[in-house]
Write a protein that holds these residues in place. Sequence first.
Motif, mmCIF file in Angstrom:
data_model
loop_
_atom_site.group_PDB
_atom_site.id
_atom_site.type_symbol
_atom_site.label_atom_id
_atom_site.label_comp_id
_atom_site.label_asym_id
_atom_site.label_seq_id
_atom_site.Cartn_x
_atom_site.Cartn_y
_atom_site.Cartn_z
ATOM 1 N N CYS A 1 10.022 44.542 46.972
ATOM 2 C CA CYS A 1 10.733 45.421 47.901
ATOM 3 C C CYS A 1 10.853 46.807 47.269
ATOM 4 N N ASN B 1 7.477 41.159 55.031
ATOM 5 C CA ASN B 1 7.538 41.210 56.487
ATOM 6 C C ASN B 1 6.157 41.082 57.121
ATOM 7 N N GLU B 2 5.106 41.385 56.371
ATOM 8 C CA GLU B 2 3.753 41.282 56.917
ATOM 9 C C GLU B 2 3.387 39.841 57.244
ATOM 10 N N SER B 3 3.990 38.901 56.533
ATOM 11 C CA SER B 3 3.734 37.477 56.806
ATOM 12 C C SER B 3 4.948 36.775 57.418
ATOM 13 N N ASP C 1 7.289 38.313 60.087
ATOM 14 C CA ASP C 1 7.738 39.440 60.904
ATOM 15 C C ASP C 1 9.056 39.125 61.605
ATOM 16 N N ASP D 1 9.204 46.216 62.888
ATOM 17 C CA ASP D 1 8.216 45.710 61.936
ATOM 18 C C ASP D 1 7.516 46.827 61.164
ATOM 19 N N LYS D 2 7.267 47.946 61.794
ATOM 20 C CA LYS D 2 6.548 49.029 61.109
ATOM 21 C C LYS D 2 7.337 49.496 59.882
ATOM 22 N N LYS D 3 8.607 49.785 60.071
ATOM 23 C CA LYS D 3 9.422 50.262 58.948
ATOM 24 C C LYS D 3 9.678 49.159 57.926
ATOM 25 N N ARG D 4 9.889 47.954 58.428
ATOM 26 C CA ARG D 4 10.163 46.856 57.489
ATOM 27 C C ARG D 4 8.938 46.545 56.634
ATOM 28 N N ASN D 5 7.743 46.657 57.233
ATOM 29 C CA ASN D 5 6.518 46.468 56.454
ATOM 30 C C ASN D 5 6.417 47.481 55.317
ATOM 31 N N GLU D 6 6.877 48.702 55.565
ATOM 32 C CA GLU D 6 6.783 49.773 54.562
ATOM 33 C C GLU D 6 7.622 49.488 53.334
ATOM 34 N N PRO E 1 7.194 44.163 51.784
ATOM 35 C CA PRO E 1 5.879 43.581 52.070
ATOM 36 C C PRO E 1 5.927 42.164 52.633
#
Length: 354
Positions: free
Chosen positions: A114, A232-234, A236, A222-227, A230
């Motif tokens: 994170c 969150n990419e798997s 969501d 999801d866009k911000k959480r992915n940033e 990581p």
Amino acid sequence: MKNLRHTPLAEIEETLKEWGEPKFRAAQIHDWIWKKHVSSIDEMSNLSKALREKLQSAFVIPKVTIDHSQFSNDGTIKSRLKLHDERFIEGVLIPTEKRITACVSSQVGCSLSCKFCATGYLKRMRNLEFDEIVDEVTLINQQAEKHFNRHLSNIVFMGMGEPLLNYKNVLKAIERITSPDGLGMSPRRITVSTAGVSKMIKQLGDDGVKFKLALSLHAANDKKRNEIMPINESNDLKTLIESLNYFYQKTGNEITLEYILFKDFNDSIQDADELVKVYRQIPADLVNIIEYNAIDEADFSKPDESVTDKFMGYLASKRVNARLRRSRGKDIDAACGQLANIDRNELPGAIIAQ
């Protein structure tokens, strides 16, 4: 040699039988291990010297010890804890008027990376064994008794590591902590915090756990959480929402959402509205809005008070049960997200984990 604390009572009884010792000795040994938390077999004073020597030839008791502690102006105590293999973790004692809480670690390092968390910049070296977690809690409880004349009232698994990626050891540690012949703490006073491992959140539901669950959300799209996370990419938000609802249907246990405010990233009214929409889809009791605590590795900062006030005001207007959680122990890097792997010699007087 075998870890005595990993050895079932029945196996200890069988070993003693082979040695010609009475069965009740096993209960005495169990009492020394889990009620009195001895650090060596030599301390088992109601056993004969000959039996202690036999035990020492077959078993060991790897213990966690406090290597160094640092005291905050607000009463928070952060401790560097040394494990049997010379690795280190951190644990934090957080006293308030109503509660005295242990923030404990579940892994040496972390694998989730994170972007806002100092521990996320470490490598995950290994999982903690269940008895190491119990030792960690026991040592922090002893600090609470010594410095505040109070027992721990709460435990939060919010230290180093992702608890649900050390699932079996965390659950077994909680079983020991809540056992009448352990600390005897109510599971309702224990909170396990996860960055969002959907599969294991569902497993908690299937296992019918009694403790509380907290999701480290920190971004509501999801866009911000992915940033920043990581994982969150798997895992969501749609998957997480489904798993949290499953957990609640199975257990009825309290769920909290944790949301750190980052300046110009997730602190706008639009962000607050997205948080409201996520909140509406989860049977969450509370949203903890958390002050960001700066770390050297990341460029994030906390928003101005006026921005935080507007964010909180919007949540209130939408009848979200939200609380602004002020950080404690910031002056000793003991606050949320600050547990890190820095050589203690680089920061004289401080307690750092590695």
